[in-house]
Design a protein around this motif. Structure first.
Motif, short mmCIF file in Angstrom:
data_model
loop_
_atom_site.label_atom_id
_atom_site.label_comp_id
_atom_site.label_asym_id
_atom_site.label_seq_id
_atom_site.Cartn_x
_atom_site.Cartn_y
_atom_site.Cartn_z
N UNK A 26 4.34 23.97 71.37
CA UNK A 26 5.02 22.91 71.61
C UNK A 26 6.47 22.97 71.87
N UNK A 27 6.99 23.78 70.92
CA UNK A 27 8.64 23.96 70.86
C UNK A 27 9.22 24.77 72.00
N UNK A 28 8.92 26.07 72.10
CA UNK A 28 9.41 26.96 73.07
C UNK A 28 8.80 26.81 74.71
N UNK A 29 7.33 26.05 74.54
CA UNK A 29 6.66 26.21 75.66
C UNK A 29 6.66 27.57 76.38
N UNK A 30 6.26 28.59 75.73
CA UNK A 30 6.25 29.91 76.35
C UNK A 30 4.81 29.90 77.02
N UNK A 31 3.89 28.92 77.04
CA UNK A 31 2.78 29.00 77.65
C UNK A 31 2.76 28.18 79.02
N UNK A 32 3.94 27.34 79.21
CA UNK A 32 4.08 26.45 80.24
C UNK A 32 3.31 26.70 81.56
N UNK A 33 2.41 25.86 81.83
CA UNK A 33 2.28 24.31 81.81
C UNK A 33 1.27 24.29 80.57
N UNK A 34 0.64 25.01 80.13
CA UNK A 34 -0.23 25.05 78.87
C UNK A 34 0.38 24.83 77.61
N UNK A 35 -0.18 23.95 76.77
CA UNK A 35 0.63 23.64 75.47
C UNK A 35 -0.28 24.35 74.25
N UNK A 36 -1.66 24.38 74.26
CA UNK A 36 -2.55 24.80 73.36
C UNK A 36 -3.68 25.11 73.78
N UNK A 37 -4.44 26.06 72.90
CA UNK A 37 -5.70 26.24 72.97
C UNK A 37 -6.38 26.47 71.72
#
Length: 288
Positions: free
Chosen positions: A26-37
């Motif tokens: 959530x902090x660096x958003x390296x998966x953007x647009x995904x947040x979590x799996x």
């Protein structure tokens, strides 16, 4: 394929004592647009029997995919659905949803599934909620001659050898989100060209993948790892002798600042405070 980053899922607990493995940023958003799996995988019902009692969301989309077992979904919009093995579900929470996800204990077969959080752009975070699922429908799929099967859950997909396009049943995901489940036999290979996407993430849930690291040396990814891939390079998936099962998560970067607080993901702290206040005042409604 060019792997730019790799992450290991960590043990976590959510809902009413449900044991999961989670990879989030959530902090660096390296998966953007995904947040979590979140991956839930257990043959012991004590790991998931408590389920996820009613809880709120605002500003995100949840994408649920079940490989084994199932949940019953209920929400304040009036949706009541059993999501079982092979089913996928998408809920764009927008301005607010209250839902519950309780396990279906039918055949004592255990549970294996995923919930993926997708961010929403600021302009859409307060629009009305939307809901879709694939319950009772066959997931479209394609296969190649080298041991790969791709199930299109959302978005359009094809193999690089042009075996034909296949479209997922779930449409309209935020940030042009596209999600597929790929299984590879022992030493199976799949090649994909995904340069139309800015983001391509890979979550390996079974077996092993062989790839080249940044130095050009051969590396091995194992179950429970999320890899960020260079979408502009050719993507070649090759399984080890164990075979592999993986999720591909593609889309367009939103590239906006966010503030995350529990089930809410907004763009400012003031918006988070408003979400909490609205929920406490009952403005999200309730499950009947």
């Amino acid at each position: 394929m060019n792997v730019t980053h790799s992450f290991n899922a960590r043990p976590a607990m959510d809902g009413d004592g449900v044991n999961i493995r989670r990879v989030a940023d959530f902090n660096l958003q390296r998966f953007d647009p995904y947040l979590m799996v979140d991956e839930l995988k257990s043959n012991d019902e004590q790991d998931f029997i408590g389920g996820f009692p009613p809880h709120p969301h605002r500003g995100i989309e949840t994408f649920t995919y079940i490989l084994k077992g199932g949940f019953e979904h209920k929400d304040q919009l009036g949706n009541v659905k059993a999501i079982r093995s092979g089913d996928a579900q998408w809920m764009s929470t927008g301005s607010g949803v209250i839902h519950s996800e309780m396990p279906l204990i039918e055949n004592n077969e255990g549970l294996h599934g995923f919930q993926i959080w997708i961010n929403m752009p600021a302009k859409d975070k307060m629009r009305p909620a939307r809901y879709q699922d694939t319950a009772g429908q066959a997931i479209p799929q394609i296969s190649n001659s080298t041991g790969a099967v791709l199930k299109a859950l959302a978005g359009q997909w094809t193999f690089a050898e042009n075996t034909g396009f296949v479209d997922g049943l779930l449409t309209g995901l935020a940030a042009n989100g596209a999600i597929a489940d790929v299984t590879l036999t022992s030493q199976g290979v799949a090649e994909l060209a995904l340069s139309q996407h800015q983001t391509v993430n890979l979550y390996l849930y079974q077996g092993e993948l062989i790839y080249q690291d940044k130095t050009g040396n051969e590396a091995l990814a194992s179950a429970g790892q999320l890899l960020i891939l260079d979408s502009q390079a050719s993507i070649r998936l090759k399984a080890s002798s164990e075979g592999a099962g993986l999720l591909l998560l593609a889309g367009t970067k939103i590239a906006e600042d966010i503030v995350h607080h529990g089930p809410f993901v907004m763009n400012t702290q003031a918006e988070i405070n408003q979400a909490i206040s609205d929920y406490q005042q009952g403005k999200f409604g309730k499950i009947s």
